[in-house]
Write a protein that holds these residues in place. Structure first.
Motif, PDB file in Angstrom:
ATOM      1  N   ARG A 129      -4.560 -12.330  21.844  1.00  9.56           N
ATOM      2  CA  ARG A 129      -5.248 -12.390  23.307  1.00  9.56           C
ATOM      3  C   ARG A 129      -5.520 -11.483  23.892  1.00  9.56           C
ATOM      4  N   VAL A 130      -6.797 -11.297  24.797  1.00  7.00           N
ATOM      5  CA  VAL A 130      -6.717  -9.974  26.082  1.00  7.00           C
ATOM      6  C   VAL A 130      -7.548 -10.939  27.432  1.00  7.00           C
ATOM      7  N   THR A 131      -7.166 -11.590  28.238  1.00  6.20           N
ATOM      8  CA  THR A 131      -7.427 -11.963  29.085  1.00  6.20           C
ATOM      9  C   THR A 131      -7.465 -11.253  31.035  1.00  6.20           C
ATOM     10  N   ALA A 132      -8.426 -10.941  31.489  1.00 10.31           N
ATOM     11  CA  ALA A 132      -8.987 -10.313  32.778  1.00 10.31           C
ATOM     12  C   ALA A 132      -7.800 -11.004  33.106  1.00 10.31           C
ATOM     13  N   LEU A 133      -6.644 -10.572  34.930  1.00  7.62           N
ATOM     14  CA  LEU A 133      -6.845 -10.685  35.863  1.00  7.62           C
ATOM     15  C   LEU A 133      -8.136 -11.265  36.203  1.00  7.62           C
ATOM     16  N   ALA A 134      -7.564 -12.428  37.948  1.00  8.53           N
ATOM     17  CA  ALA A 134      -8.704 -12.587  38.355  1.00  8.53           C
ATOM     18  C   ALA A 134      -8.308 -11.114  39.465  1.00  8.53           C
ATOM     19  N   ARG A 135      -9.627 -11.348  40.406  1.00  8.09           N
ATOM     20  CA  ARG A 135      -9.558  -9.803  40.927  1.00  8.09           C
ATOM     21  C   ARG A 135      -9.115 -10.132  42.536  1.00  8.09           C
ATOM     22  N   PRO A 136      -8.696  -9.596  43.091  1.00  7.84           N
ATOM     23  CA  PRO A 136      -8.529  -8.353  42.979  1.00  7.84           C
ATOM     24  C   PRO A 136      -7.658  -7.411  42.058  1.00  7.84           C
ATOM     25  N   GLY A 137      -6.955  -9.001  41.333  1.00  8.41           N
ATOM     26  CA  GLY A 137      -6.217  -8.005  39.950  1.00  8.41           C
ATOM     27  C   GLY A 137      -4.958  -7.392  40.550  1.00  8.41           C
ATOM     28  N   LEU A 138      -4.591  -6.753  39.735  1.00  8.89           N
ATOM     29  CA  LEU A 138      -3.729  -4.992  39.395  1.00  8.89           C
ATOM     30  C   LEU A 138      -3.655  -4.420  39.006  1.00  8.89           C
TER      31      LEU A 138
END
Length: 310
Positions: free
Chosen positions: A254-263
């Motif tokens: 499973r691929v999940t984005a990092l919350a902004r501002p992220g890396l």
């Protein structure tokens, strides 16, 4: 001794006639005769017996003939080999890249380059940016894909930024889904599968966690990219990986984005400033630069949410 003198010598030896030899090599007969005399003077021996208009090799000429033929043959071979390289039919490129780029960016790029230039040998060195910079500096690589900023800035290297890539969180598809998007602070309570020391991704992830005021907890550490993904598939923890790698990870992750501002990380192509890369390496550089638009779109694909992914 000049190369052209050997050409004239062999022509006379094979035709046994100065005029015919001159016609064969497209020079005037006086010019050819003058160069043969200059060659004899240089060697200190007559090469031809010219008695009564008959041209015959002397003992010195007999000794020189096979050597001259070999020199001319080797020169022709050298000319052919250089032309093969210059026309990109043969040659090699020594390319260094970080392990995540070998997994994410390079397969498609190298496929494109190989289709264009199938005779060029590709030698890949997989290592961290620090080691790749050292290999570039000592001339062991023609090009290297590195992560900016460089661990040790080097004025002897030229870097060209290719793209900026988002990092994402991967977890086992069989595990409960994490909150979406994942904040760095959420990793405080998550067991992490961590890369070995020297990995750029390790340093970036650990630094981000420390900036949030905690030390990350590792269930497994010390692996390369493929091993880390395998440990995540087995449910041993989550990992922070580049979006290009995640795009190839398969549906068991499973691929999940990092919350902004992220890396994000910046990928650059580096080469020595004092030595121009070989032509084959310059052609690969063009393919890499053309690929940056397609590669950059992967981050948008992850950020927007691909079908069937968290």
């Amino acid at each position: 001794m000049q190369f052209q003198q050997l050409v004239y010598f062999v022509a006379v030896a094979e035709t046994r006639h100065f005029t015919h030899a001159a016609e064969r090599v497209h020079v005037s007969q006086p010019s050819l005769s003058q160069q043969i005399r200059a060659l004899e003077k240089e060697l200190g021996a007559e090469l031809f017996s010219r008695a009564r208009g008959n041209i015959a090799l002397t003992d010195a000429g007999e000794a020189l003939l096979p050597l001259a033929r070999r020199i001319l043959a080797d020169t022709d071979t050298a000319r052919h080999e250089v032309q093969e390289v210059a026309q990109l039919r043969r040659g090699r490129v020594r390319l260094g890249a970080t392990p995540s780029l070998c997994t994410g960016l390079l397969p498609d790029v190298l496929r494109t380059f190989h289709d264009l230039h199938p005779g060029i040998q590709l030698l890949i060195e997989e290592s961290g940016s620090h080691d790749l910079v050292r290999e570039l500096a000592r001339g062991a690589l023609d090009l290297a894909l590195v992560v900016l900023p460089l661990p040790t800035p080097s004025p002897a290297l030229t870097t060209v930024e290719l793209l900026q890539e988002d990092l994402v969180v991967v977890s086992s598809a069989a595990a409960p889904p994490p909150r979406r998007p994942v904040r760095i602070a959420d990793l405080r309570d998550q067991p992490l599968v961590m890369f070995r020391h020297g990995y750029d991704l390790r340093e970036l992830t650990v630094a981000a966690c420390r900036a949030e005021g905690f030390e990350p907890s590792f269930t497994v550490e010390g692996g390369e990219m493929d091993a880390v993904l395998g440990f995540v598939r087995a449910g041993l923890g989550v990992a922070v990986v580049p979006s290009m790698v995640a795009a190839r990870a398969g549906r068991d992750l499973r691929v999940t984005a990092l919350a902004r501002p992220g890396l994000r990380r910046t990928i650059a192509l580096a080469h020595r400033s004092d030595v121009a890369p070989p032509r084959a390496a310059r052609e690969l550089q063009k393919v890499l630069l053309r690929s940056q638009t397609a590669s950059a779109s992967t981050s948008e694909w992850i950020r927007s949410g691909a079908p069937g992914r968290a």
